[in-house]
Design an enzyme around this catalytic site. Sequence first.
Site, mmCIF file in Angstrom:
data_model
loop_
_atom_site.group_PDB
_atom_site.id
_atom_site.type_symbol
_atom_site.label_atom_id
_atom_site.label_comp_id
_atom_site.label_asym_id
_atom_site.label_seq_id
_atom_site.Cartn_x
_atom_site.Cartn_y
_atom_site.Cartn_z
ATOM 1 N N ASP A 1 0.799 -1.234 0.000
ATOM 2 C CA ASP A 1 0.000 0.000 0.000
ATOM 3 C C ASP A 1 0.833 1.286 0.000
ATOM 4 O OD1 ASP A 1 0.661 -1.006 2.560
ATOM 5 O OD2 ASP A 1 -1.014 -0.002 3.541
ATOM 6 N N GLU B 1 -0.707 -2.592 5.090
ATOM 7 C CA GLU B 1 0.226 -2.530 6.220
ATOM 8 C C GLU B 1 0.039 -1.226 6.980
ATOM 9 O OE1 GLU B 1 3.256 -1.600 8.800
ATOM 10 O OE2 GLU B 1 3.052 -0.463 6.947
ATOM 11 N N GLU B 2 -0.191 -0.141 6.241
ATOM 12 C CA GLU B 2 -0.273 1.182 6.880
ATOM 13 C C GLU B 2 -1.482 1.308 7.801
ATOM 14 O OE1 GLU B 2 2.057 3.176 6.866
ATOM 15 O OE2 GLU B 2 3.245 2.829 5.057
HETATM 16 ZN ZN LIG Z 1 4.648 3.290 6.519
HETATM 17 ZN ZN LIG Z 2 6.174 0.756 5.452
#
Ligand SMILES: [Zn+2]
Ligand SMILES: [Zn+2]
Length: 438
Positions: free
Chosen positions: A96, A163-164
Amino acid sequence: MRILWTGAAALALAMPAAAQTLRGDVEKQMPSLMTIYKDLHANPELSFMEVRSAGILAAEARKLGFEVTEKVGGTGVVAVMKNGPGPVVMVRADMDGLPVTEQTGLAGASKVRVTTKEGVETGVMHACGHDTHMTAWIGVARLMAANKANWSGTLVMIGQPAEERGAGARMMLADGLYTRFPKPQYALAFHDAAQFPAGKIGYTPGYALANVDSVDILVKGLGGHGAYPQTTKDPIVLASRIVGALQTLVSREISPLDSAVVTVGSFHAGAKHNIISDEARLQLTVRSYTDEVREHLLDGIARIAKGEAIAAGIPDDRMPVVSVQKDEYTPATYNTPEFAEEMAAYLKTGFGEERVVKMPPVMGGEDFSRFSRDEHKDVKGLIVWVGGVPQAEYDAAKKEGRTLPSLHSPFWAPDAPAVISTATEALTSMAMKLMAKK
Ligand SMILES: [Zn+2]
Ligand SMILES: [Zn+2]
């Protein structure tokens, strides 16, 4: 099969030219990998929306002979290559981008704009460098496929969404990553690093990144006229006291030898000069390494909010509401210490002592942690840093006392070829070492 750094000249006699050295193989891939990188960089996608990026990873892996499954935990990709008996090794890249408007001014900068679910129009940028992660992932897939004769085991390569948002790893696990597909004994990943020179590799045995919690506090008061404060309970004054008291959590309640952060990143209240509003809203990021410290901080925040409200004479039915955003919790990343040391020692034989450096832990977060914790502690996990700051830029900043742009900065412009080639070589060499033919 030994790989491939030492005795290259001897191996050269016995092996086809294309497989003579791993580094040579990586270099041959670089022009094509940089084309892919530029495309990914110019077309970033926000968390949960990584459809195009996932499609690129899936198509590449399929071409190479991996069994590919898409839409695992949202937009996740799982690519499996079974290549004889041996361990299962997982290699992960996150996919992402971030709601950041790129300001590097470089040719090839992202011009993508979107309107988020919250209705905010924003630019989108790979400001965390996940485009380098995906590109190196493709590099690793190509080299592992090309060198199939030299390893034995099962390679599981995953493209992870979101992930963020601290969500993607959890969603992939919940969607059967370790039950529908071979469960790894080893999980590997890298993250580009904005604080040290391009091409260096950093490793941190044990805790490497922090527990990250997002906490919202709704402070309720009793509104009224700014000229008649005695008829109100001012939530701005109360919330200010709460912010002040929160500072004592880390300084007075946590051992100085433990790490912890409580940051109030947002404070909103009121609409006009002469109105005392009836509520204030705080947003906090709360960071720690151990479960005990995390619990102490979260309990302490609730206790302080309530205690200050009582002291301010807030009625029982208007106590502050403290909510911990459970969906966005990222657990601390713990690199299995002896595994991290073993891999670092191996990397040093290929990259040299000066390129492989032990790094102190940081209070950032990474949900890669989830692949080797809780009921998956049997998985040995290692995420390494790969430096991305162009050397000249690093030297100049040091000399002038300038601060370098961090990850998530609109100015973050890594030396992408150095990151991608170093990471591709490092991850491939570790995977091949773990699955070396006996
Ligand atoms: Zn990040
Ligand atoms: Zn990252």
